[in-house]
Enzyme design. Structure first.
Site, short mmCIF file in Angstrom:
data_model
loop_
_atom_site.label_atom_id
_atom_site.label_comp_id
_atom_site.label_asym_id
_atom_site.label_seq_id
_atom_site.Cartn_x
_atom_site.Cartn_y
_atom_site.Cartn_z
N ASN A 206 -101.25 2.36 -28.06
CA ASN A 206 -99.80 2.47 -27.92
C ASN A 206 -99.39 3.70 -27.11
O ASN A 206 -98.51 3.64 -26.25
CB ASN A 206 -99.14 2.54 -29.30
CG ASN A 206 -98.89 1.15 -29.89
OD1 ASN A 206 -98.76 0.17 -29.16
ND2 ASN A 206 -98.83 1.07 -31.20
N GLU A 241 -101.27 -2.53 -37.79
CA GLU A 241 -102.46 -3.13 -37.19
C GLU A 241 -103.49 -3.52 -38.24
O GLU A 241 -104.67 -3.66 -37.94
CB GLU A 241 -103.09 -2.16 -36.18
CG GLU A 241 -103.62 -0.87 -36.76
CD GLU A 241 -102.62 0.25 -36.86
OE1 GLU A 241 -103.05 1.41 -37.02
OE2 GLU A 241 -101.41 -0.01 -36.77
#
Length: 320
Positions: A206, A241
């Site tokens: 990210n 996640e």
């Protein structure tokens, strides 16, 4: 239906998380319309469970459920066309049915199958009368349209249980499904296993590539996981996640084998970019049911501890 087909059908039904839920006006409006259009005193949205037919909505029955062996809808859901019984007393399938011989005194029945998008039969939308009668094609067409509206409502409910990005079950619906898996495994003495799966170093992805790329990586990660699962297995998203899988009829050895296949499938992910590519790996923890387990959380906690072992051992590996 065969035993395996019925097991998969029940799994699909459970995914909708509708059984034993309160009445909803969206479905009650449909049964009211059925009674008005067909001019019958009784209508129902029926979901056929393992041993019962349960009414998500009913008009004129004043029942929540009946045994499956008494269910007209259990027959109707298996057909491709509406099932019409003009006089149940004259039909050998139903002539001695308690719902025909006693209250609610069924004589006429019409039912349209309710099927999931993949064709799995879930139940039926039905109209019932206490006198023999016929039905016109126009009425059958309208009942078919109302059955389609019913399935649209069911699919909307299903979408509400899914994570919008990955399609995995949200945490609460997943835990409800896991609780059913646990109860079934304990009741039948069958094995049950759990995997906890976490994308390694996902924050770095990210940070370096942005959240849009991170989201695409998660979509591909879930696709890789699903590629190794069976229809009876359940996948849920637990965090950003982190994912959990429940594996019915699977012991620890089988869970570890599947986890290794999942690990390899995730490690093979390559997301091409203009100036390179992004890959991802996963750490996986596995655990199996124990006699002392009372909630899905007991099993999940052991799989989560194994996941942390996999992380501490260097990531991109499976631990138990």
């Amino acid at each position: 239906m065969g035993t395996d087909e019925e097991a998969l059908r029940l799994r699909k039904l459970q995914q909708y998380n509708l059984l034993d839920t309160p009445r909803e006006d969206a479905f009650d409006r449909i049964t009211r319309l059925v009674t008005a259009v067909l001019n019958v005193p009784i209508a129902a949205v029926t979901l056929v469970d393992r041993d019962r037919q349960w009414f998500k909505s009913e008009h004129g029955l004043n029942l929540a459920e009946t045994p499956r062996e008494q269910s007209f809808c259990a027959h109707a859901m298996l057909g491709q066309e509406p099932m019409v019984v003009r006089d149940a007393v004259l039909d050998p399938r139903f002539a001695f049915n308690p719902l025909v011989r006693g209250r609610p005194d069924i004589r006429f029945y019409v039912g349209v199958p309710l099927r999931a998008a993949d064709g799995t039969p879930l139940g039926a939308l039905c109209g019932i009368d206490t006198r023999p009668r016929d039905i016109e094609q126009r009425e059958l067409d309208i009942l078919g349209d109302l059955a389609n509206l019913t399935m649209e409502q069911l699919e909307l409910r299903l979408l509400a249980t899914r994570d919008g990005l990955t399609g995995a079950l949200r945490r609460i619906p997943f835990l409800a499904s896991a609780a059913r898996d646990l109860a079934l495994a304990q009741g039948q003495g069958n094995p049950l296993a759990c995997l906890m799966i976490d994308a390694d170093n996902f924050k770095t992805i990210n940070d370096e590539w942005g959240h849009a790329i991170g989201d695409e990586v998660l979509v591909r990660l879930v696709a890789a996981i699903r590629s190794e699962l069976r229809p009876a297995d359940t996948l849920g998203r637990f965090g950003g996640e982190e994912f959990c899988v429940f594996l019915p009829d699977t012991g620890l050895a089988g869970a570890l084998q599947l986890a290794e296949r999942v690990r390899r499938a995730v490690a093979a992910i390559r997301l091409p970019l203009a100036d390179g590519e992004v890959g991802v790996t996963a750490s996986i923890g596995a655990a199996e049911i124990e006699p002392t387990d009372t909630t899905p959380g007991d099993l999940i906690q052991r799989a989560d501890a194994a996941l942390y072992d996999a992380k501490n051992l260097g990531r991109n590996r499976v631990a138990a």
